[in-house]
Design a protein around this motif. Structure first.
Motif, PDB file in Angstrom:
ATOM      1  N   LEU A  50       4.243  51.093  36.372  1.00  0.00           N
ATOM      2  CA  LEU A  50       4.083  50.030  37.358  1.00  0.00           C
ATOM      3  C   LEU A  50       5.261  49.947  38.328  1.00  0.00           C
ATOM      4  O   LEU A  50       5.181  49.262  39.337  1.00  0.00           O
ATOM      5  N   ASN A  51       6.368  50.627  37.988  1.00  0.00           N
ATOM      6  CA  ASN A  51       7.602  50.634  38.784  1.00  0.00           C
ATOM      7  C   ASN A  51       8.086  49.208  39.081  1.00  0.00           C
ATOM      8  O   ASN A  51       8.469  48.878  40.194  1.00  0.00           O
ATOM      9  N   GLU A  52       8.082  48.383  38.031  1.00  0.00           N
ATOM     10  CA  GLU A  52       8.493  46.990  38.177  1.00  0.00           C
ATOM     11  C   GLU A  52       9.996  46.830  38.395  1.00  0.00           C
ATOM     12  O   GLU A  52      10.425  45.943  39.116  1.00  0.00           O
ATOM     13  N   TYR A  53      10.788  47.682  37.761  1.00  0.00           N
ATOM     14  CA  TYR A  53      12.240  47.563  37.826  1.00  0.00           C
ATOM     15  C   TYR A  53      12.831  48.923  38.162  1.00  0.00           C
ATOM     16  O   TYR A  53      13.240  49.668  37.274  1.00  0.00           O
ATOM     17  N   PRO A  54      12.865  49.262  39.457  1.00  0.00           N
ATOM     18  CA  PRO A  54      13.234  50.620  39.872  1.00  0.00           C
ATOM     19  C   PRO A  54      14.564  51.127  39.322  1.00  0.00           C
ATOM     20  O   PRO A  54      14.668  52.287  38.947  1.00  0.00           O
ATOM     21  N   GLU A  55      15.588  50.263  39.224  1.00  0.00           N
ATOM     22  CA  GLU A  55      16.893  50.736  38.753  1.00  0.00           C
ATOM     23  C   GLU A  55      16.825  51.251  37.319  1.00  0.00           C
ATOM     24  O   GLU A  55      17.263  52.357  37.010  1.00  0.00           O
ATOM     25  N   SER A  56      16.269  50.445  36.428  1.00  0.00           N
ATOM     26  CA  SER A  56      16.177  50.873  35.028  1.00  0.00           C
ATOM     27  C   SER A  56      15.123  51.954  34.861  1.00  0.00           C
ATOM     28  O   SER A  56      15.270  52.849  34.031  1.00  0.00           O
ATOM     29  N   ASN A  57      14.069  51.910  35.660  1.00  0.00           N
ATOM     30  CA  ASN A  57      13.054  52.956  35.589  1.00  0.00           C
ATOM     31  C   ASN A  57      13.641  54.312  35.956  1.00  0.00           C
ATOM     32  O   ASN A  57      13.274  55.324  35.358  1.00  0.00           O
ATOM     33  N   ASP A  58      14.539  54.328  36.929  1.00  0.00           N
ATOM     34  CA  ASP A  58      15.188  55.589  37.300  1.00  0.00           C
ATOM     35  C   ASP A  58      15.982  56.161  36.130  1.00  0.00           C
ATOM     36  O   ASP A  58      15.970  57.363  35.895  1.00  0.00           O
ATOM     37  N   MET A  59      16.660  55.286  35.385  1.00  0.00           N
ATOM     38  CA  MET A  59      17.411  55.747  34.212  1.00  0.00           C
ATOM     39  C   MET A  59      16.467  56.332  33.167  1.00  0.00           C
ATOM     40  O   MET A  59      16.735  57.379  32.589  1.00  0.00           O
ATOM     41  N   MET A  60      15.357  55.646  32.925  1.00  0.00           N
ATOM     42  CA  MET A  60      14.412  56.126  31.912  1.00  0.00           C
ATOM     43  C   MET A  60      13.720  57.402  32.373  1.00  0.00           C
ATOM     44  O   MET A  60      13.500  58.309  31.577  1.00  0.00           O
ATOM     45  N   ARG A  61      13.397  57.477  33.667  1.00  0.00           N
ATOM     46  CA  ARG A  61      12.798  58.710  34.187  1.00  0.00           C
ATOM     47  C   ARG A  61      13.750  59.889  34.011  1.00  0.00           C
ATOM     48  O   ARG A  61      13.322  60.995  33.689  1.00  0.00           O
ATOM     49  N   ALA A  62      15.036  59.662  34.260  1.00  0.00           N
ATOM     50  CA  ALA A  62      16.025  60.735  34.091  1.00  0.00           C
ATOM     51  C   ALA A  62      16.049  61.210  32.648  1.00  0.00           C
ATOM     52  O   ALA A  62      16.125  62.417  32.380  1.00  0.00           O
ATOM     53  N   MET A  63      15.964  60.274  31.698  1.00  0.00           N
ATOM     54  CA  MET A  63      15.945  60.647  30.289  1.00  0.00           C
ATOM     55  C   MET A  63      14.682  61.448  29.971  1.00  0.00           C
ATOM     56  O   MET A  63      14.736  62.481  29.305  1.00  0.00           O
ATOM     57  N   ILE A  64      13.548  60.994  30.480  1.00  0.00           N
ATOM     58  CA  ILE A  64      12.285  61.690  30.233  1.00  0.00           C
ATOM     59  C   ILE A  64      12.310  63.072  30.865  1.00  0.00           C
ATOM     60  O   ILE A  64      11.872  64.055  30.263  1.00  0.00           O
TER      61      ILE A  64
END
Length: 193
Positions: free
Chosen positions: A111-125
């Motif tokens: 849903l891209n609700e929280y772009p800052e933290s989502n970017d961190m999680m995407r980097a991990m994935i």
């Protein structure tokens, strides 16, 4: 302070650090990044907010530390055939998603609700998905997979199937992995079987 007292203090400090990060990850997995904050972690961990603030300036720093703490390197088993390695990779990705990211965070990423933290999680994935991409390249080079296989698309389809299963509330079991691979294998295999 004696050396023994210093060691005991260090051990207690490490235990508190581990507790803070463990609780933050649990909240992230279950409820997503918006729910991770100093107050929620302090309450669930039974630790004073000031203890957390001595370690982390704000929730973003705490969230980054929690995500970083969950990242681990994994080696793909070398004694499996291509099909069985795909199953292993799907199970590993499911385990990583459940234990590190969780359904709450996965929904937040989509849903891209929280772009800052989502970017961190995407980097991990992305760092974990490099295993899959490397495996696909190796198996194309060995002749096990089609030489014209679109590796990026293959990785996306496999990871997308996993995310879809998790979002729908299904468990990514061995039977599920066999079903996914049964559907995709003819398009992946070099001989089209």
């Amino acid at each position: 302070m004696s050396e023994l007292e210093q060691q005991a203090k260090a051990v207690r400090g490490h235990a508190i650090d581990a507790r803070i990060l463990s609780v933050a990850l649990d909240i992230l997995r279950k409820r997503g990044p918006a729910a991770v904050n100093i107050e929620a972690v302090a309450a669930r961990a039974g630790i004073a907010k000031t203890t957390i603030y001595r370690r982390y300036d704000d929730r973003d720093q705490l969230l980054r530390a929690a995500i970083a703490s969950s990242s681990t390197e994994v080696e793909i088993p070398t004694d499996l055939g291509t099909y069985e390695t795909f199953k292993w990779l799907l199970r590993d990705a499911a385990g990583v998603t459940e234990s590190m990211v969780g359904r709450g965070a996965a929904a937040s990423i989509i849903l891209n609700e929280y772009p800052e933290s989502n970017d961190m999680m995407r980097a991990m994935i992305k760092s974990r998905s490099r295993l899959l991409t490397r495996f696909l390249h190796e198996r194309v080079a060995s002749g096990d997979l089609r030489p014209d296989l679109d590796i990026g698309l293959a990785a996306t389809v496999l990871l997308g199937a996993l995310m879809g299963q998790l979002i729908r509330g299904g468990e990514p079991s061995d039977e599920w992995a066999d079903s996914v691979l049964g559907l995709l294998w003819p398009g992946f295999a070099a001989d089209g079987e």
